[in-house]
Design a protein around this motif. Structure first.
Motif, short mmCIF file in Angstrom:
data_model
loop_
_atom_site.label_atom_id
_atom_site.label_comp_id
_atom_site.label_asym_id
_atom_site.label_seq_id
_atom_site.Cartn_x
_atom_site.Cartn_y
_atom_site.Cartn_z
N THR A 339 82.17 94.45 108.51
CA THR A 339 81.24 94.40 107.42
C THR A 339 81.21 93.35 106.49
O THR A 339 82.32 92.84 106.29
N GLY A 340 80.05 92.89 106.16
CA GLY A 340 80.09 91.78 105.11
C GLY A 340 80.48 92.48 103.67
O GLY A 340 81.22 91.74 102.85
N ALA A 341 80.52 93.76 103.63
CA ALA A 341 80.81 94.39 102.26
C ALA A 341 82.39 94.46 102.14
O ALA A 341 82.65 94.31 100.81
N ALA A 342 83.09 94.23 103.29
CA ALA A 342 84.56 94.10 102.93
C ALA A 342 84.86 92.79 102.44
O ALA A 342 85.74 92.56 101.73
N ARG A 343 84.13 91.62 102.98
CA ARG A 343 84.35 90.47 102.33
C ARG A 343 84.02 90.19 100.82
O ARG A 343 84.52 89.54 100.18
N VAL A 344 82.77 91.08 100.56
CA VAL A 344 82.32 90.86 99.28
C VAL A 344 83.46 91.55 98.29
O VAL A 344 83.58 91.15 97.03
N ALA A 345 83.94 92.67 98.90
CA ALA A 345 85.18 93.36 98.03
C ALA A 345 86.27 92.48 97.97
O ALA A 345 86.88 92.39 96.73
N LEU A 346 86.84 91.99 99.03
CA LEU A 346 88.07 91.23 99.01
C LEU A 346 88.28 89.88 99.40
O LEU A 346 89.32 89.09 99.45
N GLY A 347 86.91 89.13 99.72
CA GLY A 347 86.93 87.78 100.06
C GLY A 347 87.28 87.54 101.55
O GLY A 347 87.54 88.80 102.21
N THR A 348 87.31 86.47 102.11
CA THR A 348 87.55 86.32 103.10
C THR A 348 88.96 86.15 103.77
O THR A 348 89.14 86.18 104.99
N ASP A 349 89.86 85.94 102.98
CA ASP A 349 91.37 85.75 103.41
C ASP A 349 91.83 87.40 103.53
O ASP A 349 93.06 87.28 104.18
N LEU A 350 91.43 88.20 102.70
CA LEU A 350 92.34 89.52 102.74
C LEU A 350 91.58 90.69 103.61
O LEU A 350 90.47 91.14 103.06
N PRO A 351 92.11 91.05 104.73
CA PRO A 351 91.53 92.14 105.51
C PRO A 351 91.60 93.48 104.73
O PRO A 351 92.47 93.90 104.08
N ALA A 352 90.61 94.20 104.84
CA ALA A 352 90.42 95.68 104.18
C ALA A 352 91.22 96.42 105.32
O ALA A 352 91.01 96.39 106.38
N LEU A 353 92.25 97.30 104.71
CA LEU A 353 92.77 98.27 105.40
C LEU A 353 92.36 99.93 105.05
O LEU A 353 92.21 100.10 103.85
N PHE A 354 92.02 100.49 106.05
CA PHE A 354 91.83 101.96 106.00
C PHE A 354 92.66 102.74 106.71
O PHE A 354 92.95 102.27 107.88
N SER A 355 93.08 103.89 106.13
CA SER A 355 94.06 104.51 107.00
C SER A 355 94.13 106.26 106.50
O SER A 355 93.80 106.31 105.38
N ASN A 356 94.41 107.18 107.38
CA ASN A 356 94.49 108.45 107.28
C ASN A 356 95.86 108.85 106.88
O ASN A 356 96.12 110.05 106.76
N ASP A 357 96.78 107.89 106.94
CA ASP A 357 98.07 108.05 106.69
C ASP A 357 98.89 107.26 105.49
O ASP A 357 98.67 106.04 105.65
N ASP A 358 99.30 107.79 104.59
CA ASP A 358 99.63 106.87 103.55
C ASP A 358 101.01 106.26 103.89
O ASP A 358 101.46 105.20 103.40
N GLY A 359 101.97 106.86 104.76
CA GLY A 359 102.84 105.93 105.17
C GLY A 359 102.73 104.93 105.90
O GLY A 359 103.31 103.72 105.68
N VAL A 360 101.88 104.95 106.85
CA VAL A 360 101.27 103.81 107.66
C VAL A 360 100.70 102.64 106.73
O VAL A 360 100.98 101.62 106.81
N ALA A 361 99.68 103.13 105.70
CA ALA A 361 99.15 102.36 104.82
C ALA A 361 100.40 101.59 104.14
O ALA A 361 100.01 100.14 103.87
N GLY A 362 101.07 102.22 103.56
CA GLY A 362 102.28 101.62 102.69
C GLY A 362 103.12 100.65 103.62
O GLY A 362 103.44 99.67 103.04
N ASP A 363 103.64 101.09 104.57
CA ASP A 363 104.32 100.22 105.63
C ASP A 363 103.73 99.03 105.65
O ASP A 363 104.07 97.76 105.76
N TRP A 364 102.26 99.04 105.98
CA TRP A 364 101.50 97.80 106.57
C TRP A 364 101.31 96.97 105.38
O TRP A 364 101.41 95.70 105.38
N MET A 365 101.11 97.49 104.03
CA MET A 365 100.91 96.71 102.90
C MET A 365 102.36 95.88 102.67
O MET A 365 102.22 94.81 102.29
N ARG A 366 103.40 96.54 102.63
CA ARG A 366 104.57 95.89 102.45
C ARG A 366 104.92 94.93 103.53
O ARG A 366 105.36 93.86 103.03
#
Length: 461
Positions: A339-366
């Motif tokens: 989506t272009g919406a993800a680029r509008v929200a976060l710019g071109t360098d920062l991928p948007a992460l969606f997850s149904n698991d807080d542990g996975v999301a937290g690990d990936w961000m760290r």
């Protein structure tokens, strides 16, 4: 000599001295007076990325000063400006740095030697760096190889990289690591119940296909990667303007990420049972192309009304995700230039992460912060599911309002993943919009090194 990294110093090896702006005066105070005078005369201030070449009394290069951001931690890109800037020769970092810093320095150097020269001659970097002491050579080489694979695939135009060629690349990768490979082509997709992949790609002369390979011990935890492989996206009958098509060769960027990541995982021999699924299509306009307001039945059985033929990525992904989910993997990751919406929200360098698991999301961000390969989490905001409602089908492939496009796309995909499956979805640009040290304009691996580290941490080497 992969990536211009060499094993040892030789006579004539030139030292590289990393300096911060704050530490420059102390270094100059201890330097030979002639050298200090030269540095001051050239105006070198040790700003991050700034370089000073120091001659000896015969005019030969005797030392390189490199401005870095901080002395406490070597950044991934600190040394990335040097391979293309230094004259031919052998160089070595002359300060003691920790193994993690040595690894980042070597990887930044390696990534900066990348050239996409399939169609034109490009000057290769001639400067060589002695492997910094303590660097994890295996990780550097596999990360550089995975990145180069992703970049090459994204940079290749659609006339040379359609579904057929993408499948051949995946087949070659599977063969290299003795993975089990298969591919469904054209009407085989209908026979095996992948109707949305077929619908999106059937209008192209190069038939749609589902690329599928597995690797590793079946007793190990199942990790499945799904990558959007839209090798060119015209938008279909909801045709993009010509300006919107200029970068659409990169719409298979999700598949490039998962193939690069798969290469890293297999090369490292991680103790996982890996599966890779890539729905590969071209979204074209033709007499057989799917149409706005068509209703398509998905592999899962849900029906989807086509609100817009340019929202095709989620359609090819949903069948692949349903198949991936059927095996109940320990971890399911998908990548898409969605989506272009993800680029509008976060710019071109920062991928948007969606997850149904807080542990996975937290690990990936760290891991993203540690690897300088960041992702940023956006919410799977359940109330927005109402935006996907339609009167004559279970779902629409577009939201009913021009807001939260990245979220509604992720919520669409969530319908095809069981709540008990640990799942994460990456919506990324897969493209550098300008040249920076180590990151040339063009196709880019994003959220790949960080995903590798997360998988390595979770399942071990």
């Amino acid at each position: 000599m992969p990536y211009n990294l060499v094993g040892r110093a030789t006579a004539g090896t030139v030292p590289i001295s990393p300096l911060t702006t704050a530490g420059l005066d102390a270094w100059l105070a201890g330097a030979d007076g002639r050298v200090a005078a030269w540095v001051r005369a050239t105006g070198f201030k040790a700003k991050a990325g700034e370089v000073a070449l120091i001659p000896d009394d015969k005019g030969a290069l005797s030392r390189v000063l490199l401005g870095v951001e901080t002395a406490e931690r070597t950044g991934l890109w600190d040394y990335a400006g040097l391979p293309g800037a230094l004259p031919a020769g052998r160089y070595a970092i002359d300060s003691e740095i920790a193994p993690a810093d040595a690894t980042r320095a070597a990887l930044g150097w390696a990534l900066a030697t990348y050239r996409f020269d399939r169609y034109t001659k490009m000057p290769a970097a001639e400067a060589e760096l002695v492997w910094p002491k303590g660097a994890d050579r295996g990780h550097v080489e596999r990360a550089a190889a995975g990145t180069a694979l992703a970049r090459d695939l994204i940079n290749t135009p659609a006339n040379d990289l359609g579904p057929t060629q993408l499948a051949e690349v995946a087949k070659g990768l599977a063969r290299e690591f003795k993975a089990k490979f298969s591919v469904l082509v054209g009407d085989q997709l209908l026979k095996k119940n992948y109707p949305t992949i077929h619908a999106v790609g059937r209008g192209a002369a190069d038939a749609p296909r589902l690329i599928d390979f597995t690797w590793g011990d079946p007793s190990h935890p199942k990790v499945t990667l799904v990558g959007k492989g839209v090798c060119f996206d015209t938008g279909g009958y909801d045709l993009k303007p010509s300006s919107g098509m200029l970068l659409m060769k990169k719409d298979m960027g999700g598949s490039a990420q998962v193939l690069g990541l798969a290469r890293m995982i297999m090369d490292a021999g991680l103790k996982v049972r890996l599966r890779v699924l890539v729905p590969a299509v071209k979204n074209m306009v033709s007499g057989d192309a799917f149409l706005p307001m068509d209703v398509i039945r998905t592999r899962k059985g849900l029906t989807v009304e086509i609100g817009n033929t340019d929202a095709e990525g989620r359609l090819v992904l949903c069948d692949a995700l349903a198949e991936a989910d059927s095996e109940k993997p320990e971890l399911l990751l998908d990548y898409a230039t969605l989506t272009g919406a993800a680029r509008v929200a976060l710019g071109t360098d920062l991928p948007a992460l969606f997850s149904n698991d807080d542990g996975v999301a937290g690990d990936w961000m760290r891991c993203g912060l540690d690897e300088e390969d960041a992702v940023w989490r956006l919410p799977l905001h359940a109330p927005y599911k109402s935006m996907l409602k339609t009167k004559i089908a279970d779902l629409s492939n577009t939201g009913s309002a021009p807001f939260a496009g990245a979220i509604t796309a992720a919520l669409f995909l969530e319908h095809f993943v069981s709540p008990t499956t640990r799942w994460a979805h990456i919506d990324l640009m897969a493209w550098n919009t300008k040249d920076r040290p180590g990151r040339p304009e063009g196709g880019e691996a994003m959220a790949m090194r960080s995903a590798y580290r997360m998988i390595e941490h979770r399942f071990g080497g």
